[in-house]
Write an enzyme that holds these catalytic residues in place. Structure first.
Site, PDB file in Angstrom:
ATOM      1  N   GLU A   1     161.019  71.216  30.144  1.00 39.57           N
ATOM      2  CA  GLU A   1     160.609  70.081  29.291  1.00 39.57           C
ATOM      3  C   GLU A   1     159.873  69.011  30.106  1.00 39.57           C
ATOM      4  O   GLU A   1     160.001  67.822  29.857  1.00 39.57           O
ATOM      5  CB  GLU A   1     161.861  69.486  28.636  1.00 39.57           C
ATOM      6  CG  GLU A   1     161.650  68.901  27.263  1.00 39.57           C
ATOM      7  CD  GLU A   1     160.960  69.866  26.321  1.00 39.57           C
ATOM      8  OE1 GLU A   1     159.880  69.507  25.890  1.00 39.57           O
ATOM      9  OE2 GLU A   1     161.500  70.950  26.025  1.00 39.57           O
TER      10      GLU A   1
HETATM   11  C1  LIG Z   1     164.843  78.734  31.803  1.00 39.98           C
HETATM   12  C2  LIG Z   1     163.523  78.159  31.420  1.00 39.98           C
HETATM   13  C3  LIG Z   1     163.259  77.861  30.095  1.00 39.98           C
HETATM   14  C4  LIG Z   1     162.008  77.363  29.719  1.00 39.98           C
HETATM   15  N1  LIG Z   1     161.725  77.163  28.395  1.00 39.98           N
HETATM   16  C5  LIG Z   1     160.430  76.897  28.034  1.00 39.98           C
HETATM   17  C6  LIG Z   1     160.030  76.910  26.651  1.00 39.98           C
HETATM   18  O1  LIG Z   1     160.852  77.109  25.746  1.00 39.98           O
HETATM   19  N2  LIG Z   1     158.734  76.696  26.355  1.00 39.98           N
HETATM   20  C7  LIG Z   1     157.790  76.482  27.310  1.00 39.98           C
HETATM   21  O2  LIG Z   1     156.635  76.310  26.979  1.00 39.98           O
HETATM   22  N3  LIG Z   1     158.141  76.447  28.632  1.00 39.98           N
HETATM   23  C8  LIG Z   1     159.419  76.649  29.008  1.00 39.98           C
HETATM   24  N4  LIG Z   1     159.768  76.661  30.335  1.00 39.98           N
HETATM   25  C9  LIG Z   1     158.762  76.319  31.332  1.00 39.98           C
HETATM   26  C10 LIG Z   1     159.015  74.958  31.969  1.00 39.98           C
HETATM   27  O3  LIG Z   1     158.796  73.935  31.040  1.00 39.98           O
HETATM   28  C11 LIG Z   1     158.128  74.888  33.212  1.00 39.98           C
HETATM   29  O4  LIG Z   1     158.718  75.714  34.187  1.00 39.98           O
HETATM   30  C12 LIG Z   1     157.960  73.476  33.733  1.00 39.98           C
HETATM   31  O5  LIG Z   1     157.215  72.713  32.826  1.00 39.98           O
HETATM   32  C13 LIG Z   1     157.263  73.437  35.097  1.00 39.98           C
HETATM   33  O6  LIG Z   1     156.138  74.264  35.127  1.00 39.98           O
HETATM   34  P1  LIG Z   1     155.992  75.342  36.310  1.00 39.98           P
HETATM   35  O7  LIG Z   1     157.263  76.074  36.398  1.00 39.98           O
HETATM   36  O8  LIG Z   1     154.757  76.105  36.091  1.00 39.98           O
HETATM   37  O9  LIG Z   1     155.840  74.463  37.612  1.00 39.98           O
HETATM   38  P2  LIG Z   1     154.491  73.804  38.160  1.00 39.98           P
HETATM   39  O10 LIG Z   1     153.801  73.071  37.074  1.00 39.98           O
HETATM   40  O11 LIG Z   1     153.738  74.817  38.915  1.00 39.98           O
HETATM   41  O12 LIG Z   1     155.099  72.718  39.152  1.00 39.98           O
HETATM   42  C14 LIG Z   1     155.588  73.058  40.453  1.00 39.98           C
HETATM   43  C15 LIG Z   1     156.024  71.761  41.154  1.00 39.98           C
HETATM   44  O13 LIG Z   1     154.906  70.887  41.290  1.00 39.98           O
HETATM   45  C16 LIG Z   1     155.194  69.623  40.714  1.00 39.98           C
HETATM   46  N5  LIG Z   1     153.974  69.111  40.086  1.00 39.98           N
HETATM   47  C17 LIG Z   1     153.164  69.736  39.212  1.00 39.98           C
HETATM   48  N6  LIG Z   1     152.167  68.924  38.830  1.00 39.98           N
HETATM   49  C18 LIG Z   1     152.346  67.773  39.481  1.00 39.98           C
HETATM   50  C19 LIG Z   1     151.654  66.525  39.514  1.00 39.98           C
HETATM   51  N7  LIG Z   1     150.567  66.316  38.771  1.00 39.98           N
HETATM   52  N8  LIG Z   1     152.143  65.528  40.304  1.00 39.98           N
HETATM   53  C20 LIG Z   1     153.239  65.735  41.048  1.00 39.98           C
HETATM   54  N9  LIG Z   1     153.936  66.877  41.069  1.00 39.98           N
HETATM   55  C21 LIG Z   1     153.497  67.878  40.289  1.00 39.98           C
HETATM   56  C22 LIG Z   1     156.297  69.870  39.705  1.00 39.98           C
HETATM   57  O14 LIG Z   1     157.074  68.696  39.507  1.00 39.98           O
HETATM   58  C23 LIG Z   1     157.083  70.979  40.383  1.00 39.98           C
HETATM   59  O15 LIG Z   1     157.988  70.411  41.280  1.00 39.98           O
HETATM   60  C24 LIG Z   1     161.017  77.114  30.720  1.00 39.98           C
HETATM   61  C25 LIG Z   1     161.298  77.385  32.062  1.00 39.98           C
HETATM   62  C26 LIG Z   1     162.512  77.931  32.409  1.00 39.98           C
HETATM   63  C27 LIG Z   1     162.745  78.275  33.857  1.00 39.98           C
END
Ligand SMILES: Cc1cc2nc3c(=O)[nH]c(=O)nc-3n(C[C@H](O)[C@H](O)[C@H](O)COP(=O)(O)OP(=O)(O)OC[C@H]3O[C@@H](n4cnc5c(N)ncnc54)[C@H](O)[C@@H]3O)c2cc1C
Length: 587
Positions: A438
């Site tokens: 989220e």
């Molecule tokens: C169990 C689980 C359930 C989920 N459920 C859903 C769902 O129902 N629907 C859905 O759409 N998604 C869902 N997700 C996805 C979840 O919302 C994402 O994993 C989350 O938004 C982070 O995206 P990412 O994992 O690609 O990390 P990334 O976006 O690649 O981020 C990696 C790191 O970089 C940091 N970062 C990224 N951009 C920036 C920035 N601009 N400035 C500073 N730091 C930054 C982040 O804080 C993080 O620490 C789920 C994930 C899991 C693991």
């Protein structure tokens, strides 16, 4: 397995004594929601959570959701519990009576969300995204879509999902690749892959309603070209009955650290038929209706898991004997570990954070209701600004504190907390997703400092601080020392705000490197504000319920002595800037 007794007394205290917000009390449709009704609801909620949902936590952890011959199977016991859950009407609690809901305010449904998070977060997620989908559809869809889909979602017969994430598109939604091609009949065909989709597929409901963001063929790149679509797993005929299977299939389900009973799915969309919700290219605005409310609920997940972790750590500390305490009266053998000052400190740390957060959440629920339902547009707008300011704070602080509290609970159990038998390590694992999904907590902090402090309606943060100061202008010798501490920390927050607003002009890295600290300072001050409101009642009504109020006063005393002062250290370290961070070269 952890035990759980829903904190109904504390919840009723908040409902009875802190429902004094004038704007909230002016909402016509909630005037009849009285204490007796709410107590009945919470007592029933406690029963289902304690007796039926709680045992699912272990079952889901030991028998994770599986994908078998293209069908996603939930853990043993989930189906029976879900049937009872919807028969008892828990999915409809806060929904509009127009669609079969019970019309309860968020002040009540938030308590239910907390209980359900304590009992089993995995189980909760199957209905949680449905409420999110309900909110989004009811705000943005046409009447014909609303009438077709909402009654089934409200009854819990159909569930909902939120499909944003893709393999190369996480935080940065502008990178999404899922395409939507318009058809002559004004529907769209969607193709692409979504990953990590909570409740993306399962065997609990007859249909699953996906809310999917995608890019229409003629839309621009980036976030300005994102639209929102409703894509059902099974198409729905005009008479509302279920038709043929749509082009959505489950590629796999994730194997995870925690919330193993929750199905986290890879979904493939192959020419899946979808209906556009809200205006074209404004999909993120519509999706944010779902996400903003959902972010508060994720904060509540952290609170709920903290509560059950605390309850069990407390019980264990009264059963486990080790060592002699400094004031031991025991002549032979050891004392219960709760007699040790450090264990007591740890328990009070948990308790003071949890009860403060619950009071803050109750305030936020009232503000949310005012922002949605008050008759005066100006009052609605002001509440909406406060909700938008406090949403990232509640999401991040409650979930981060959830990590601290589940870790402390494990520490109190010692080796028995780290090993699996007692189920305490599961709470830590289950909570670990909450600071990530989220929108990660860092993204929440950036949202707070770069977008929420000041907006087109003015200086929201200073308006919020004026409100806090006004509400804490209370007479009384006993409450005075607490107010003095709060005022001291409001000063710190004000200085930090000035620093942020200055640096935001031309030192953005300084702000980015400080945003997590800023969020924590605001969160601590907001929690202290909530504690002051609690204390006001405690000192005023003391004689009527001495035991309860004395407990609250002592707990608040710990918060003001030991938790609130963390704010100053966040301020001092964060305002050292970021040059020495950004200039560091990692090998
Ligand atoms: C169990 C689980 C359930 C989920 N459920 C859903 C769902 O129902 N629907 C859905 O759409 N998604 C869902 N997700 C996805 C979840 O919302 C994402 O994993 C989350 O938004 C982070 O995206 P990412 O994992 O690609 O990390 P990334 O976006 O690649 O981020 C990696 C790191 O970089 C940091 N970062 C990224 N951009 C920036 C920035 N601009 N400035 C500073 N730091 C930054 C982040 O804080 C993080 O620490 C789920 C994930 C899991 C693991």
């Amino acid at each position: 397995m952890p035990t759980y007794i829903a904190p109904v007394e504390d919840m009723m205290f908040l409902f009875d004594k802190l429902r004094n917000n004038k704007n909230y009390n002016e909402i016509e449709k909630y005037k009849e929601i009285n204490s007796e009704l709410v107590k009945n609801i919470l007592e029933e909620a406690a029963k289902i959570n304690q007796n039926i949902i709680l045992p699912l936590a272990k079952s889901g952890d030991e028998n994770p959701t599986i994908l078998e011959n293209g069908v996603v199977r939930t853990p043993p016991g989930y189906k029976e519990a879900y049937t009872k859950f919807i028969e008892d009407g828990w999915t409809s609690l806060s929904c509009d009576p127009k669609y079969g809901g019970q019309g309860m305010p968020k002040t009540v449904s938030s308590f239910f969300d907390e209980m359900l998070s304590s009992a089993s977060l995995s189980f909760k997620l199957y209905s949680e995204l449905s409420i999110g989908a309900y909110n989004c559809i009811s705000h943005h869809a046409t009447d014909s879509i609303k009438n077709k889909f909402l009654p089934q979602i409200v009854q819990g017969k159909w569930s909902g999902t939120m499909c944003l994430t893709e393999p190369a598109c996480g935080t940065d939604l502008g990178l999404l690749k899922t395409k939507a091609v318009e058809q002559p009949d004004e529907t769209y065909k969607l193709s692409g892959q979504k990953i990590f989709i909570t409740s993306g597929d399962h065997d609990l409901t007859e249909n699953i309603i996906h809310l999917v963001i995608a890019r229409a063929s003629d839309s621009p790149s980036g976030t300005k070209g994102i639209s929102l679509f409703l894509v059902p797993k099974f198409l729905v005929k005009d008479d509302g009955s279920i038709g043929s299977r749509n082009g959505v299939s489950t590629g796999s389900i994730e194997s995870k650290m925690g919330i193993k009973g929750s199905a986290t799915c890879v979904l493939n969309f192959d020419d899946a038929i979808g209906y556009m919700i809200g205006p074209k290219n404004k999909g993120l605005n519509s999706m944010f209706t779902m996400m903003n409310l959902e972010r508060i609920v994720v904060g509540i997940q952290g609170l709920g898991i903290s509560e059950i972790a605390y309850q069990n750590a407390l019980s264990y500390s009264k059963e486990r004997k080790q060592g002699k305490s400094n004031n031991s009266k025991s002549t032979n053998g050891a004392d219960y570990i709760i007699e040790h000052a450090d264990i007591k400190r740890s328990l009070l740390n948990m308790k003071s954070i949890i009860e403060g957060e619950r009071a803050l959440c109750f305030w936020l629920s009232q503000q949310t209701e005012v922002s949605l339902n008050h008759s005066d547009e100006k009052v609605r707008q002001e509440a909406s600004d406060f909700v938008s300011l406090m949403t990232p704070v509640v999401k991040s602080m409650f979930t981060d504190m959830g990590m601290e509290i589940t870790s402390e609970a494990m520490q109190i159990y010692g080796g028995y907390g780290y090993t699996k038998d007692q189920g305490i390590e599961q709470l830590y694992r289950d909570n670990r997703i909450t600071p990530i999904y989220e929108g990660t907590n860092s993204v929440q902090a950036a949202d707070l400092v770069f977008r929420k402090l000041v907006n087109k309606n003015g200086d929201i943060i200073n308006r919020y601080l004026d409100l806090v100061k006004k509400e804490c202008n209370i007479d009384g010798d006993k409450i005075k020392p607490f107010i003095k501490e709060l005022n001291y920390h409001i000063e710190i927050l004000s200085k930090f705000t000035v620093w942020i607003k200055e640096k935001i002009q031309n030192s953005k890295d300084d702000v980015s490197a400080a945003c997590n600290d800023y969020l924590k300072v605001l969160g601590l001050v907001a929690t202290a504000h909530s504690w002051i409101k609690v204390l006001e009642v405690c000192f005023k009504d003391y004689e009527s319920n001495k035991k309860f109020y004395e407990d609250k006063i002592q707990t608040a005393n710990f918060f003001f002595n030991r938790v609130l002062p963390r704010a100053e250290s966040h301020f001092k370290t964060a305002t050292t800037g970021s040059d020495y961070i950004m200039n560091f070269k990692f090998n």
